[in-house]
Design an enzyme around this catalytic site. Structure first.
Site, PDB file in Angstrom:
ATOM      1  N   HIS A  33       0.823  -1.221   0.000  1.00  0.00           N
ATOM      2  CA  HIS A  33       0.000   0.000   0.000  1.00  0.00           C
ATOM      3  C   HIS A  33       0.857   1.271   0.000  1.00  0.00           C
ATOM      4  O   HIS A  33       0.480   2.293   0.574  1.00  0.00           O
ATOM      5  CB  HIS A  33      -0.958   0.020   1.199  1.00  0.00           C
ATOM      6  CG  HIS A  33      -1.941  -1.103   1.208  1.00  0.00           C
ATOM      7  ND1 HIS A  33      -3.094  -1.086   0.461  1.00  0.00           N
ATOM      8  CD2 HIS A  33      -1.930  -2.290   1.860  1.00  0.00           C
ATOM      9  CE1 HIS A  33      -3.769  -2.217   0.658  1.00  0.00           C
ATOM     10  NE2 HIS A  33      -3.069  -2.962   1.492  1.00  0.00           N
ATOM     11  N   ASN A  69     -10.240  -3.173   1.767  1.00  0.00           N
ATOM     12  CA  ASN A  69      -9.891  -3.104   0.356  1.00  0.00           C
ATOM     13  C   ASN A  69     -11.134  -2.770  -0.468  1.00  0.00           C
ATOM     14  O   ASN A  69     -12.228  -2.641   0.071  1.00  0.00           O
ATOM     15  CB  ASN A  69      -9.297  -4.436  -0.123  1.00  0.00           C
ATOM     16  CG  ASN A  69      -7.870  -4.660   0.357  1.00  0.00           C
ATOM     17  OD1 ASN A  69      -7.074  -3.736   0.450  1.00  0.00           O
ATOM     18  ND2 ASN A  69      -7.554  -5.904   0.671  1.00  0.00           N
TER      19      ASN A  69
END
EC number: 1.11.1.6
Length: 490
Positions: free
Chosen positions: A57, A130
């Site tokens: 990320h 997510n």
């Protein structure tokens, strides 16, 4: 404005800077002098302006906003920020790609992180999810290996199809998420045009002590918009910052993105006999079993003033719960309860929670504990306050009230596989997802899979992956096989 009316440039110590254009030298054209404190300070600070990027990320964008409760869910949770229709809570959101580095393109085929920090009056609540409701693996022991397989190879320095597909070939539980990733939603058109999911299963506890397991669904109010593989590749080349630009500009011009939050709720007593393991991150709960219940809406209406200070240094930890919300036996969640907070302590330091974006700003007393000192400690304390507990000097004390309800456990120590439920294979839900797709969606899914799988050098890895898709649906496997062979022979 005249030069004299401007504020004075100073060193870090606050001394005025006489010349910011020329270094101090030993005469005209001579070597520079070690005594030029301003030069040394600027170069030394410049060398230290970057911190380790997130292992996953790394590439992300963020914005502030608020969450507003629109429906009464007090029957399920005693969380104060969800306790009254109309109540608003300040929120910070960070969206991200997963596998690539900080300099990677926004429009890559990759899951997207969807992390939220709610600045509640009972402390910060972090929800780390997510844009897909499932994930590739179900046990955190496999997470480092999974990420290694998806990121740059240590020898070639680039992402390798052999590594990506070899891991998936030997991890059949990934089939469901691979079907999501290679389908039409694999490349969102922007962060505004994708859903967000808590993905994990969490526990809610109401005021009466009744417990429920929940899954979070943030449905975009802008509508789902995605890019084809060709559009994603073109946009990645022409504007690698496409999603960042879109989010920034939409908020700047007053077009505030929003999402409606729904939850699926399962009474805790039903979990043991549910047809799927409700704590398996590779599985969903079908909506016909547990319909969506509306909770409220998330609105993003303010851009950060400094991306480094507020986006790159933002820290989300799924172990940041508030009363009425807690963990479940979800193995992946259990692993992340440690891993996320530990990653932030490494990247940002033990006092990262004192940074403005991470501090519990809605709590009247702020963070109030006995943690002191360490690198970059900035919190001010009463000089007479003690740094231990229990003490006799009026320091903060425990409440005795757990944030969530205890769950019973039985059995012996050991490395156990998760208990099997009636539909707990690795392929059923992937097949259900495939059969929900239109013919055009199936064509694109198969083409995306074949495009990557045809680059794999080992035939046994190709065959294992094709077998997974065939186990999900025979037609699915056959079409992938034919597409791969056509590309290999072409």
């Amino acid at each position: 404005m005249s030069k004299s009316s401007k504020p004075t440039l100073t060193t870090e110590a606050g001394a005025p800077v006489a010349d910011n254009q020329n270094s101090t030298s030993a005469g005209i054209g001579g070597p520079l002098l070690l005594q030029d404190q301003h030069l040394l300070e600027k170069l030394a600070r410049f060398n230290r302006e970057r911190i380790p990027e997130r292992v996953v990320h790394a590439r992300g964008s963020g914005a502030y906003g608020y969450f507003e409760v629109t429906d009464d869910v007090s029957a399920y949770t005693s969380a104060h920020f969800l306790g009254e229709v109309g109540r608003r809570t300040e929120t910070f959101a960070r969206f991200s790609t997963v596998a690539d580095s900080l300099g990677g393109p926004d429009a890559a085929r990759d899951p997207r992180g969807f992390a939220l920090k709610f600045y509640t009056e009972e402390g910060n609540y972090d929800l780390v999810g997510n844009n897909t409701p499932v994930f590739f693996i179900k046990d955190p022991l496999k997470f480092p290996d999974f990420i290694h397989s998806q990121k740059r190879d240590p020898f070639t320095g680039k992402q390798e199809p052999d590594n990506v597909w070899d891991f998936w070939a030997n991890s059949p539980e990934a089939t469901h998420q691979v079907t999501w990733l290679m389908g039409d939603r694999g490349i969102p058109a922007s962060y505004r045009h994708m859903n967000g999911y808590g993905s994990h299963t969490y526990q809610w506890t109401n005021a009466e002590g009744e417990t429920f397991f929940v899954k979070y669904h943030f449905k975009t109010n802008q509508g789902i918009r995605c890019l084809s593989a060709e559009q994603g590749a073109e946009l990645s080349g022409s504007d690698p910052n496409s999603h960042q630009t879109d989010l920034l500009q939409s908020i700047e011009r007053g077009v505030y993105p929003s999402w409606t939050l729904y939850v699926q709720v399962m009474p805790a007593a039903e979990a043991a006999d549910y047809r799927f393991n409700p704590f398996d991150l590779t599985k969903i709960w079908p909506h016909k079993d547990h319909p969506l219940i509306r909770v409220g809406r998330l609105v993003l209406d303010r851009n950060p003033d400094n991306v480094f200070a507020e986006v790159e240094q933002s820290a989300f930890s799924p172990n940041n719960f508030v009363p009425g919300i807690g963990p479940s036996p979800d193995k992946m969640l259990q692993g992340r309860l440690f891993a996320y907070a530990d990653a932030h302590r490494y990247r940002l330091g033990v006092n990262h929670t004192q940074l403005a974006v991470n501090a519990p700003k809605a709590v009247a007393t702020g963070a109030n504990n006995y943690g002191r000192d360490g690198l970059m400690a900035t919190n001010a304390y009463d000089r007479h306050a003690k740094n231990y507990e229990p003490n006799s000097y009026g320091g903060p004390v425990e409440t005795g009230a757990p944030l969530s309800a205890p769950q019973p456990v039985t059995g012996h120590w050991g490395t156990h596989e998760a208990p099997q439920h009636t539909k707990d294979d690795d392929f059923f839900q992937a097949g259900e997802l495939y059969r929900l797709m239109s013919e055009e969606e199936k064509n694109r899914l198969v083409a995306n899979i074949a495009g990557g799988l045809s680059q794999v050098s080992r035939e046994d890895v190709v065959e294992k992956n094709i077998a997974h898709f065939a186990a999900a649906d025979p037609e699915y496997g056959k079409r992938v096989e034919e597409a791969v062979r056509e590309l290999q022979e072409g």
